[in-house]
Write a protein that holds these residues in place. Structure first.
Motif, PDB file in Angstrom:
ATOM      1  N   ALA A 108       0.832  -1.202   0.000  1.00 48.03           N
ATOM      2  CA  ALA A 108       0.000   0.000   0.000  1.00 48.03           C
ATOM      3  C   ALA A 108       0.869   1.255   0.000  1.00 48.03           C
ATOM      4  O   ALA A 108       0.529   2.270  -0.599  1.00 48.03           O
ATOM      5  N   ASP A 109       2.021   1.176   0.690  1.00 49.14           N
ATOM      6  CA  ASP A 109       2.878   2.349   0.818  1.00 49.14           C
ATOM      7  C   ASP A 109       3.768   2.572  -0.405  1.00 49.14           C
ATOM      8  O   ASP A 109       4.374   3.613  -0.560  1.00 49.14           O
ATOM      9  N   SER A 110       3.868   1.543  -1.271  1.00 57.13           N
ATOM     10  CA  SER A 110       4.844   1.617  -2.356  1.00 57.13           C
ATOM     11  C   SER A 110       4.345   2.452  -3.520  1.00 57.13           C
ATOM     12  O   SER A 110       5.108   2.812  -4.402  1.00 57.13           O
TER      13      SER A 110
ATOM     14  N   ILE B 278      -5.994 -10.933  11.558  1.00 56.52           N
ATOM     15  CA  ILE B 278      -4.919 -10.026  11.142  1.00 56.52           C
ATOM     16  C   ILE B 278      -5.402  -8.757  10.449  1.00 56.52           C
ATOM     17  O   ILE B 278      -4.633  -7.825  10.298  1.00 56.52           O
ATOM     18  N   LEU B 279      -6.680  -8.715  10.073  1.00 52.45           N
ATOM     19  CA  LEU B 279      -7.148  -7.524   9.343  1.00 52.45           C
ATOM     20  C   LEU B 279      -6.948  -6.240  10.133  1.00 52.45           C
ATOM     21  O   LEU B 279      -6.608  -5.196   9.572  1.00 52.45           O
TER      22      LEU B 279
ATOM     23  N   ALA C 127      -6.321  -0.014   6.990  1.00 50.53           N
ATOM     24  CA  ALA C 127      -6.943   0.462   5.759  1.00 50.53           C
ATOM     25  C   ALA C 127      -6.235  -0.041   4.506  1.00 50.53           C
ATOM     26  O   ALA C 127      -6.803  -0.017   3.413  1.00 50.53           O
ATOM     27  N   ALA C 128      -4.983  -0.518   4.657  1.00 48.14           N
ATOM     28  CA  ALA C 128      -4.238  -0.993   3.487  1.00 48.14           C
ATOM     29  C   ALA C 128      -4.955  -2.135   2.779  1.00 48.14           C
ATOM     30  O   ALA C 128      -4.734  -2.377   1.597  1.00 48.14           O
ATOM     31  N   ALA C 129      -5.826  -2.867   3.493  1.00 47.96           N
ATOM     32  CA  ALA C 129      -6.487  -4.023   2.893  1.00 47.96           C
ATOM     33  C   ALA C 129      -7.853  -3.703   2.304  1.00 47.96           C
ATOM     34  O   ALA C 129      -8.441  -4.552   1.629  1.00 47.96           O
ATOM     35  N   LEU C 130      -8.359  -2.499   2.553  1.00 51.07           N
ATOM     36  CA  LEU C 130      -9.735  -2.193   2.137  1.00 51.07           C
ATOM     37  C   LEU C 130      -9.971  -2.457   0.650  1.00 51.07           C
ATOM     38  O   LEU C 130      -9.176  -2.054  -0.198  1.00 51.07           O
TER      39      LEU C 130
ATOM     40  N   GLY D 131     -17.848   0.160  11.127  1.00 48.97           N
ATOM     41  CA  GLY D 131     -17.494   0.933  12.318  1.00 48.97           C
ATOM     42  C   GLY D 131     -15.974   1.005  12.394  1.00 48.97           C
ATOM     43  O   GLY D 131     -15.323   1.411  11.436  1.00 48.97           O
ATOM     44  N   ASP D 132     -15.405   0.546  13.530  1.00 52.74           N
ATOM     45  CA  ASP D 132     -13.955   0.562  13.683  1.00 52.74           C
ATOM     46  C   ASP D 132     -13.316  -0.735  13.220  1.00 52.74           C
ATOM     47  O   ASP D 132     -12.097  -0.873  13.208  1.00 52.74           O
ATOM     48  N   ILE D 133     -14.148  -1.712  12.901  1.00 50.28           N
ATOM     49  CA  ILE D 133     -13.637  -3.056  12.665  1.00 50.28           C
ATOM     50  C   ILE D 133     -13.495  -3.315  11.172  1.00 50.28           C
ATOM     51  O   ILE D 133     -14.402  -3.024  10.392  1.00 50.28           O
ATOM     52  N   PHE D 134     -12.347  -3.864  10.770  1.00 54.48           N
ATOM     53  CA  PHE D 134     -12.182  -4.308   9.395  1.00 54.48           C
ATOM     54  C   PHE D 134     -12.626  -5.760   9.308  1.00 54.48           C
ATOM     55  O   PHE D 134     -12.248  -6.576  10.137  1.00 54.48           O
ATOM     56  N   THR D 135     -13.457  -6.057   8.300  1.00 54.72           N
ATOM     57  CA  THR D 135     -13.935  -7.430   8.166  1.00 54.72           C
ATOM     58  C   THR D 135     -14.215  -7.715   6.692  1.00 54.72           C
ATOM     59  O   THR D 135     -13.876  -6.914   5.821  1.00 54.72           O
ATOM     60  N   ASN D 136     -14.830  -8.892   6.416  1.00 53.53           N
ATOM     61  CA  ASN D 136     -15.067  -9.290   5.031  1.00 53.53           C
ATOM     62  C   ASN D 136     -16.544  -9.378   4.738  1.00 53.53           C
ATOM     63  O   ASN D 136     -17.358  -9.652   5.618  1.00 53.53           O
ATOM     64  N   ARG D 137     -16.894  -9.199   3.445  1.00 55.05           N
ATOM     65  CA  ARG D 137     -18.259  -9.318   3.006  1.00 55.05           C
ATOM     66  C   ARG D 137     -18.239 -10.123   1.707  1.00 55.05           C
ATOM     67  O   ARG D 137     -17.363  -9.925   0.868  1.00 55.05           O
ATOM     68  N   ILE D 138     -19.193 -11.048   1.553  1.00 55.25           N
ATOM     69  CA  ILE D 138     -19.229 -11.845   0.325  1.00 55.25           C
ATOM     70  C   ILE D 138     -19.699 -10.976  -0.839  1.00 55.25           C
ATOM     71  O   ILE D 138     -20.684 -10.254  -0.721  1.00 55.25           O
TER      72      ILE D 138
END
Lengths: 306, 381
Positions: B230-232, B249-250, B255-258, B356-363
């Motif tokens: 993400a930083d590169s 680990i999310l 935010a790099a994984a969003l 909210g504050d949590i990073f998670t996954n959605r199908i």
């Protein structure tokens, strides 16, 4: 392969090198002055990263986080020196290895107890994130560039500390003849605590700086510790200058080897086998380098004559 | 002295008494998993999911012995010997890493024990090396990567750069991706297992002219890679299996994984009552969202419990048939075993989102339906 890719990899090698130097400098000082093999140095790296992540999480300031990393690692270093390490100077290396290995286990499980098993979040501050364009059109992350500069500044500072200050004179004297400087009235146990704390603080700083681009988790210090040992063996145990040259050699060898060897094998093998053979060989390269250096100079590049 | 002897005798009596009372009714399950060191998060999730299912079943005739393998093959082998010989367990489970599974599973099943894998599914144990007493309740190693390859086709990627660590599961990963992916390869790299710096790989990705990046870097390796990527400033889209995007680990990636697409056999929003109850009860019990590893542990325990209801573990043939039937409500919905005792199931494409504050996954889609594995053809019991 383009020149730009090559230059970018040289910068990456340099960046890996200076961060290894922060680890190796403490390790080599402690070995040079006190004659102690400190396996727990990787734990101090981890403590720095965890302290930084905790402080960055609660205050949002990366600078405060770095200071917390320095302070926490130095405090932890001074504490274990006074409580445990001090009792090990007169013992043989096997006892030191056993005791400091026990410290690794204690620190790892202690950290898990406090922070849990899942990796913590620590990120680059926004003012250092993203790439910058260097002359020649090379895109390079600003943060990594900052790491190179910080590493070189610390190397210079350490050089000045050792060659130009009273503490530096005592450290050099301690490396040469412990009994004599004690006889001259230098408080040797205070000196040892200070040297140990400086080494610990550098490791903690490296942990925090690296933690921002890697994962802050229990056990993060041990892989770096192994590389740092390779560095000080190549550079010559006890020599800070050797640690710097050794770190940069290891950094460049590791990065360029990982790039050039698979490319070399691709000339006469298919892509998949070239990738697997090339990367397997590349990961051995720094140990081959270490072996080669030891054949030519058994005490390392800048090691004292045996 | 007399006192000490008496105390010793009393302990002995207590010990034998206990053993006699339990010998026939209690089923012993030995769980060897990674609970310390790097990668402990995975083992802890499997354990917590497994123990949650055991607690919810109310079955008191099952005893679970849990030991930490520290992610070291030699320790895993020692623990397995100890569990089989002195603990006399009936069923083994828990191993996370393929290299540890390869060290333990063949020996354990050869001694007549059942092994239910809640994670590792190396190709060697799915094909010629398959065994009637070995069941994998998670996936065969290639599966999630095959799903990623299939997704890359539908996303229209034609020039992928692929990378994975150089160990059995990493090699399975690249093989799996290439099996269904139809485009060209811009580059292929093996990294070191446990590598933390990916500057060199990212520079090569930048120079390669790829239109997509596929990577398999489980645990901390994935965190490091994603943050550095993400930083590169490289903005080539990334695809990967769920292992680098699991709940554990999310938060560390942030935010790099969003928005990153990843493939999984499980997601917390799979719509069935078992899954909804599992997610809610896991969160209530442990105060965190479950990961796919937790769902695998939960399913592994429910599979064992379902088989125990239908057959006695001492009657190996009947117990094996009961396991094969897989008559349990999986958190994944549709679930059955293929001929080599590996799952046939659906694989989803998920996207990383912030709630909210949590990073998670959605199908966001289905990558493969009713998918088994290619090694089944080589397996004959």
């Amino acid at each position: 392969m383009s020149l730009i890719l090559f230059i970018e990899q040289v910068l990456n090698g340099l960046q890996l090198g200076v961060m290894l130097f922060l680890m190796a400098a403490g390790l080599t000082l402690v070995f040079g002055v006190m004659g102690l093999i400190n396996l727990a140095h990787g734990s101090l790296f981890m403590i720095g990263a965890f302290a930084a992540a905790a402080v960055a999480g609660s205050t949002g300031s990366f600078l405060l986080a770095l200071m917390a990393a320095l302070a926490a690692a130095a405090a932890a270093g001074a504490l274990i020196e006074v409580l445990i390490i001090r009792r090990l100077y007169q013992r043989d290396h096997l006892d030191q290895v056993l005791a400091t290995f026990a410290l690794i286990l204690i620190f790892s499980e202690g950290t898990r107890w406090v922070f849990g098993s899942f990796p913590l979040y620590l990120n680059i501050p926004t003012y250092l994130s993203g790439p910058v364009t260097l002359p020649g059109g090379i895109q390079y992350p600003l943060y990594r560039l900052t790491l190179i500069i910080i590493g070189l500044v610390i190397a210079l500072g350490l050089h000045l500390l050792i060659t130009r200050t009273r503490l530096g004179i005592q450290i050099r004297a301690g490396e040469n003849d412990r009994e004599m400087i004690a006889a001259l009235g230098v408080d040797i146990s205070k000196l040892y605590t200070i040297v140990f704390a400086i080494g610990a603080a550098l490791a903690g700083l490296a942990g925090a700086l690296i933690g921002a681009i890697q994962s802050v988790q229990v056990g993060m210090g041990e892989p770096v510790l192994i590389l740092a040992f390779v560095v000080i063996v190549i550079g010559g145990i006890g020599s800070v200058k050797g640690a710097l040259i050794g770190s940069i050699l290891v950094g460049l060898t590791d990065t360029l080897g990982g790039l050039l060897l698979p490319a070399l094998f691709r000339q006469f093998l298919d892509v998949s086998s070239a990738a697997s053979i090339g990367s397997a060989l590349a990961s051995m390269l720094i140990y081959i380098l270490m072996a080669a250096v030891l054949v030519v100079r058994p005490t390392g590049l800048f090691g004292a004559k045996a | 002295m007399v006192l000490r002897t008496m105390a010793f005798a009393a302990t002995l009596i207590a010990a034998t008494g206990g053993a006699y009372a339990d010998e026939h009714d209690v089923v012993k399950v030995g769980m060897i998993t990674t609970l310390s060191g790097g990668g402990a998060g995975l083992g802890i999730d499997v354990r917590d999911g497994f123990m949650l299912a055991i607690a919810q079943s109310g079955n008191t005739n099952i005893e679970v012995v849990i030991e930490d393998d520290q992610r070291k093959p030699d320790i895993a082998v020692q623990l397995a010997d100890e569990m089989i010989q002195s603990e006399k367990v009936d069923i083994l489970t828990g191993i996370i890493w393929s290299n540890l599974a390869m060290a333990v599973v063949p020996g354990a099943v050869a001694q007549g024990k059942f092994y239910i894998s809640p994670n590792a599914g190396p190709s060697a144990l799915a094909g010629r090396g398959c065994h009637p007493n070995y069941f994998n309740v998670a996936w065969q190693n290639d599966n999630l990567h095959e799903a990623a390859g299939a997704y890359a086709n539908t996303a229209g990627y034609t020039n992928s750069f692929i990378l994975a660590p150089n160990y059995p599961a990493g090699q399975d990963a690249l093989t799996g991706y290439k099996r269904l992916y139809e485009g060209e390869l811009a580059g292929e790299l093996f990294t070191e297992l446990g590598q933390t710096d990916y500057a060199s790989e990212i520079a090569q990705i930048r120079a390669s002219g790829a239109d997509s990046v596929f990577f398999f870097l489980p645990g901390g390796m994935g965190i490091s890679f994603l943050k550095q990527y993400a930083d590169s400033g490289v903005d080539i889209p990334v695809v990967g299996p769920a292992f680098s995007f699991d709940q554990g680990i999310l938060q560390a990636v942030g935010a790099a994984a969003l928005g990153v697409a990843n493939t999984s056999q499980w997601s917390k929003d799979i719509d069935n009552p078992t899954n909804a109850a599992f997610v809610a009860s896991f969160q209530a019990e442990y105060g965190r969202l479950p990961s796919l590893y937790a769902s695998q542990g939960f399913d592994a325990a429910n599979l064992i419990l379902s088989a125990l209801e239908r057959a006695d573990v001492n009657d190996a043939d009947a117990f094996r048939t009961a396991l094969e039937a897989a008559e349990f409500d999986s958190t994944r919905g549709r679930f059955s075993f293929g001929p080599n005792h590996h799952p046939i199931q659906d694989f989803y494409v998920r996207e990383v989102v912030q709630e909210g504050d949590i990073f998670t996954n959605r199908i966001v889609g289905t990558a493969l339906e009713n998918h088994g594995d290619v090694y089944a053809a080589d397996c004959s019991f």
